[in-house]
Design an enzyme around this catalytic site. Structure first.
Site, mmCIF file in Angstrom:
data_model
loop_
_atom_site.group_PDB
_atom_site.id
_atom_site.type_symbol
_atom_site.label_atom_id
_atom_site.label_comp_id
_atom_site.label_asym_id
_atom_site.label_seq_id
_atom_site.Cartn_x
_atom_site.Cartn_y
_atom_site.Cartn_z
ATOM 1 N N ASP A 194 6.324 -8.375 7.432
ATOM 2 C CA ASP A 194 6.928 -7.357 6.563
ATOM 3 C C ASP A 194 8.352 -7.752 6.162
ATOM 4 O O ASP A 194 8.919 -7.175 5.234
ATOM 5 C CB ASP A 194 6.982 -6.000 7.297
ATOM 6 C CG ASP A 194 5.913 -5.031 6.803
ATOM 7 O OD1 ASP A 194 5.376 -5.249 5.699
ATOM 8 O OD2 ASP A 194 5.625 -4.065 7.524
ATOM 9 N N GLN A 239 2.457 -0.511 10.848
ATOM 10 C CA GLN A 239 2.479 0.358 9.672
ATOM 11 C C GLN A 239 3.502 1.486 9.849
ATOM 12 O O GLN A 239 3.485 2.188 10.868
ATOM 13 C CB GLN A 239 1.070 0.939 9.430
ATOM 14 C CG GLN A 239 0.955 1.786 8.180
ATOM 15 C CD GLN A 239 1.160 0.976 6.897
ATOM 16 O OE1 GLN A 239 0.667 -0.151 6.767
ATOM 17 N NE2 GLN A 239 1.891 1.538 5.945
ATOM 18 N N LYS A 244 -5.025 -3.577 3.526
ATOM 19 C CA LYS A 244 -4.425 -4.853 3.943
ATOM 20 C C LYS A 244 -5.457 -5.686 4.694
ATOM 21 O O LYS A 244 -5.624 -6.883 4.449
ATOM 22 C CB LYS A 244 -3.195 -4.586 4.820
ATOM 23 C CG LYS A 244 -2.032 -4.007 4.032
ATOM 24 C CD LYS A 244 -0.941 -3.406 4.917
ATOM 25 C CE LYS A 244 0.129 -2.756 4.026
ATOM 26 N NZ LYS A 244 1.154 -2.036 4.781
#
Ligand code: NAP
Length: 277
Positions: free
Chosen positions: A116, A93, A49
């Site tokens: 997200d 994460q 990412k």
């Protein structure tokens, strides 16, 4: 011959679009990727990412904290990132170590920076059909379907898997496109009968080659979200033997996976434009 829907090709097109958008901005969007511990999959996802964000010229940093970081410390860091006007996107994460409450962490992220799309505020907006930061994997799947001209209007879509990150948000996005959506899960009775109804079949289960050819309707569009490591290979949830029955399918690897990272960066740009307008 079925069409192979190549996510990495769709992702490349999205990166080109994002590059153009970024060139027109008077600021550089900033992404912060927070990781606890050194789980190999999490290390590789966070690195990827960060790498892709930097390649686009974004301001990206991975904040790697020790596995034993307390929930209070993590919440403190999130509060700082929320307050920091120079930060546009915050991603923690998952999965987190067992001593940290994932739900509490997700709720601590400012919804405006929740790239997200997991914050309950954004989940609610998604289901209400309002503009929001959409979860990356489902949004990436819709983008692949659009790219390959798959018409969803009125079609029977079956999603196997009801996680908060894939199955449920994808159901919402498919409903928005006027598909007739069924979400199946581990308690579904006669799963094969349900999947055989699908004109669009999405597998998000996490079991290698779980969907066998007998479970697939002739001419179905197959979306394979699953990624499992089997020996040296990455294997999807759909048995490749089923591809021959489909009209189109996503391969593993090179299908849905590349879109997840691309959509994360699209969300970061979207969050920045929204916040800084
Ligand atoms: P998850 O949270 O583990 O959810 C799995 C879902 O599959 C659950 O809803 C579960 O049902 C259902 N399931 C399990 N066994 C089943 C069975 N025998 N019959 C029917 N349904 C069954 O998984 P996830 O996070 O959604 O991820 C799924 C897969 O996608 C994993 O392989 C993951 O690595 C992959 N993934 C890939 C990407 C990408 O970028 N390509 C992104 C996210 C995830 P219950 O709810 O009843 O337990």
């Amino acid at each position: 011959m079925p069409t192979e829907m190549r996510g990495h090709v769709v992702a490349r097109a999205l990166y080109d679009e994002l590059r153009q958008v970024l060139a027109g901005l008077s600021y550089v969007p900033a992404l912060r990727v927070v990781r606890l511990g050194n789980d190999p999959a999490s290390v590789s996802y966070t690195r990827l990412k960060d790498k892709r964000a930097r390649e686009l010229g974004m301001d990206s940093k991975v904040i790697a904290l020790p596995e034993e970081t307390s929930e209070a410390e993590l919440l403190g860091l999130i509060a700082e990132l929320n307050e920091d006007d120079g930060v546009d996107g915050i991603l923690v994460q998952l999965p987190l170590p067992a001593h940290v409450d994932e739900g509490r962490v997700i709720e601590a992220i400012s919804p405006a920076k929740d790239v997200d799309g997991f914050h309950p505020y954004n989940v609610g907006r998604l289901w209400a059909g309002q503009e929001t930061l959409e979860p990356c994997t489902p949004a990436g799947i819709i983008r692949i379907l659009d790219h390959y001209g798959v018409d969803l209007e009125g079609r029977e879509a079956v999603i196997v898997g009801r996680s908060n990150i894939v199955g449920k948000p994808l159901a919402s996005l498919l409903l928005r496109r006027n598909a007739t959506v069924t979400v199946a899960h581990s308690r579904t009775r006669d799963l094969a009968e349900v999947t055989r109804r699908a004109e669009v079949l999405v597998a998000a289960v996490g079991r290698p080659r779980f969907i066998t050819p007998e479970m697939v309707r002739e001419g179905a569009v197959l979306i394979d979200v699953g990624i499992s490591r089997v020996g040296e290979d990455l294997v999807g949830d759909i048995d490749p033997a089923a591809h021959g029955k489909s009209s189109a399918y996503t391969p593993v690897p090179g299908g849905v996976g590349p879109m997840t990272v691309a959509m994360l960066l699209a969300n970061t740009v979207k969050a920045a434009r929204h916040r800084r307008r």
